[in-house]
Enzyme design. Structure first.
Site, PDB file in Angstrom:
ATOM      1  N   ILE A   1      -7.173  -9.151 -11.886  1.00 17.70           N
ATOM      2  CA  ILE A   1      -7.743  -8.601 -13.123  1.00 17.70           C
ATOM      3  C   ILE A   1      -9.251  -8.824 -13.067  1.00 17.70           C
ATOM      4  CG2 ILE A   1      -7.741  -8.732 -15.637  1.00 17.70           C
ATOM      5  CD1 ILE A   1      -4.869  -9.983 -15.380  1.00 17.70           C
TER       6      ILE A   1
ATOM      7  N   HIS B   1       0.665   1.284 -13.212  1.00 12.96           N
ATOM      8  CA  HIS B   1       1.471   0.132 -13.638  1.00 12.96           C
ATOM      9  C   HIS B   1       2.940   0.536 -13.598  1.00 12.96           C
ATOM     10  CE1 HIS B   1       2.439  -3.625 -15.561  1.00 12.96           C
ATOM     11  NE2 HIS B   1       3.268  -2.955 -16.347  1.00 12.96           N
TER      12      HIS B   1
ATOM     13  N   ASN C   1      -5.558   2.693 -12.984  1.00 11.31           N
ATOM     14  CA  ASN C   1      -4.549   1.771 -12.439  1.00 11.31           C
ATOM     15  C   ASN C   1      -3.171   2.401 -12.586  1.00 11.31           C
ATOM     16  OD1 ASN C   1      -3.291  -0.785 -11.650  1.00 11.31           O
ATOM     17  ND2 ASN C   1      -2.806  -1.085 -13.810  1.00 11.31           N
TER      18      ASN C   1
ATOM     19  N   GLY D   1       0.771  -1.239   0.000  1.00 18.57           N
ATOM     20  CA  GLY D   1       0.000   0.000   0.000  1.00 18.57           C
ATOM     21  C   GLY D   1       0.800   1.286   0.000  1.00 18.57           C
ATOM     22  N   THR D   2       2.003   1.279  -0.584  1.00 20.09           N
ATOM     23  CA  THR D   2       2.739   2.552  -0.630  1.00 20.09           C
ATOM     24  C   THR D   2       2.066   3.541  -1.588  1.00 20.09           C
ATOM     25  OG1 THR D   2       4.301   1.894  -2.369  1.00 20.09           O
ATOM     26  CG2 THR D   2       4.929   1.409  -0.091  1.00 20.09           C
TER      27      THR D   2
HETATM   28  C1  GAR Z   1       3.481  -1.064  -7.328  1.00 22.62           C
HETATM   29  O1  GAR Z   1       4.758  -0.997  -7.917  1.00 22.62           O
HETATM   30  C2  GAR Z   1       2.404  -1.095  -8.389  1.00 22.62           C
HETATM   31  O2  GAR Z   1       2.679  -0.272  -9.487  1.00 22.62           O
HETATM   32  C3  GAR Z   1       2.454  -2.530  -8.793  1.00 22.62           C
HETATM   33  O3  GAR Z   1       2.679  -3.253  -7.603  1.00 22.62           O
HETATM   34  C4  GAR Z   1       3.298  -2.414  -6.632  1.00 22.62           C
HETATM   35  C5  GAR Z   1       2.382  -2.311  -5.430  1.00 22.62           C
HETATM   36  O4  GAR Z   1       2.980  -1.597  -4.397  1.00 22.62           O
HETATM   37  N1  GAR Z   1       1.234  -2.906  -9.446  1.00 22.62           N
HETATM   38  C6  GAR Z   1       1.164  -3.835 -10.378  1.00 22.62           C
HETATM   39  O5  GAR Z   1       2.105  -4.501 -10.744  1.00 22.62           O
HETATM   40  C7  GAR Z   1      -0.229  -4.043 -10.962  1.00 22.62           C
HETATM   41  N2  GAR Z   1      -0.164  -4.739 -12.211  1.00 22.62           N
HETATM   42  P1  GAR Z   1       2.133  -0.911  -3.242  1.00 22.62           P
HETATM   43  O6  GAR Z   1       1.172  -1.951  -2.666  1.00 22.62           O
HETATM   44  O7  GAR Z   1       3.191  -0.528  -2.237  1.00 22.62           O
HETATM   45  O8  GAR Z   1       1.407   0.281  -3.808  1.00 22.62           O
END
Ligand code: GAR
Length: 208
Positions: free
Chosen positions: A94, A111, A109, A13-14
């Site tokens: 998805i 990415h 989203n 969740g950053t």
């Molecule tokens: C982030 O880098 C996000 O862009 C990626 O996963 C990480 C989640 O980090 N998302 C994907 O790959 C979706 N296809 P977070 O939970 O710390 O935000």
């Protein structure tokens, strides 16, 4: 008019934190995060939301036998929450057209690559950065786009490039892309949406 933002999460969740910080700094325009929904029970993102006083819900992917029934449950939850904008922030499922049609051009989203590179099914989390390093690209980055039923293929809203460095590991590249790109362009895109600055025409966005 205030816009209700529902954020979907699965992990650390950053990106959610970047949105919370932006909201607390008054940088989400007319938007307000009203609910965080997690696909996993133990996602640390849920703690971040609770600490910020934001309502949380879980909709556990494993509790559903297939993606269609999960998507219908998610659509109903989003409708119940009165979502004006749905943000995937590290959301690793998805969803199908049951959700994408109901919330067309209302779901975005983030990415962790420059779409159309290193995206689509199987490209998520660290796998994206591993693939970028295997290819030897010198620049990667992040993309915020509208969600359609086709994975990572919806209209692009914002992109930001980040340099790949000698000696990078997937973890190092992920961290640099988060810090320099994702945590900036995700809140920016949310603000643009909430201020009605994004229109979609012929599968592309126009930013006012
Ligand atoms: C982030 O880098 C996000 O862009 C990626 O996963 C990480 C989640 O980090 N998302 C994907 O790959 C979706 N296809 P977070 O939970 O710390 O935000």
């Amino acid at each position: 008019m205030m816009k209700k933002i529902v954020v979907l999460v699965s992990g650390g969740g950053t990106n959610l934190q970047a949105l919370i910080n932006a909201q607390q700094a008054g940088e989400l325009g007319n938007g307000k995060i009203t609910c965080v929904i997690s696909s996993k029970a133990d996602a640390y993102a849920l703690t971040r939301a609770a600490e910020a006083g934001i309502k949380t819900r879980t909709l556990i992917r494993k509790d559903y036998s297939d993606i269609a029934s999960y998507s219908i449950a998610m659509r109903d939850a989003l409708t119940q929450e009165g979502a004006d904008l749905v943000v995937y922030a590290g959301f690793m499922t998805i969803l199908d057209e049951n959700v994408c049609d109901a919330f067309k051009n209302k779901m975005i989203n983030v990415h962790p690559a420059l779409i159309p590179s290193f995206c689509g099914k199987g490209f998520y989390g660290l796998y994206v950065h591993q693939a970028a390093l295997e290819k030897g690209v010198k620049v990667s980055g992040a993309t915020v786009h509208f969600v359609t039923a086709e994975c990572d293929a919806g209209p692009i809203i914002l992109q930001k490039a980040v340099e790949v460095m000698e000696g990078d590991t997937p973890e190092l590249l992920q961290k640099r892309i988060m810090e320099q790109a994702e945590w900036k362009i995700l809140p920016q895109a949310v603000k643009l949406f909430c201020d009605d600055k994004i229109t979609v025409k012929d599968g592309k966005t126009i930013i006012k």
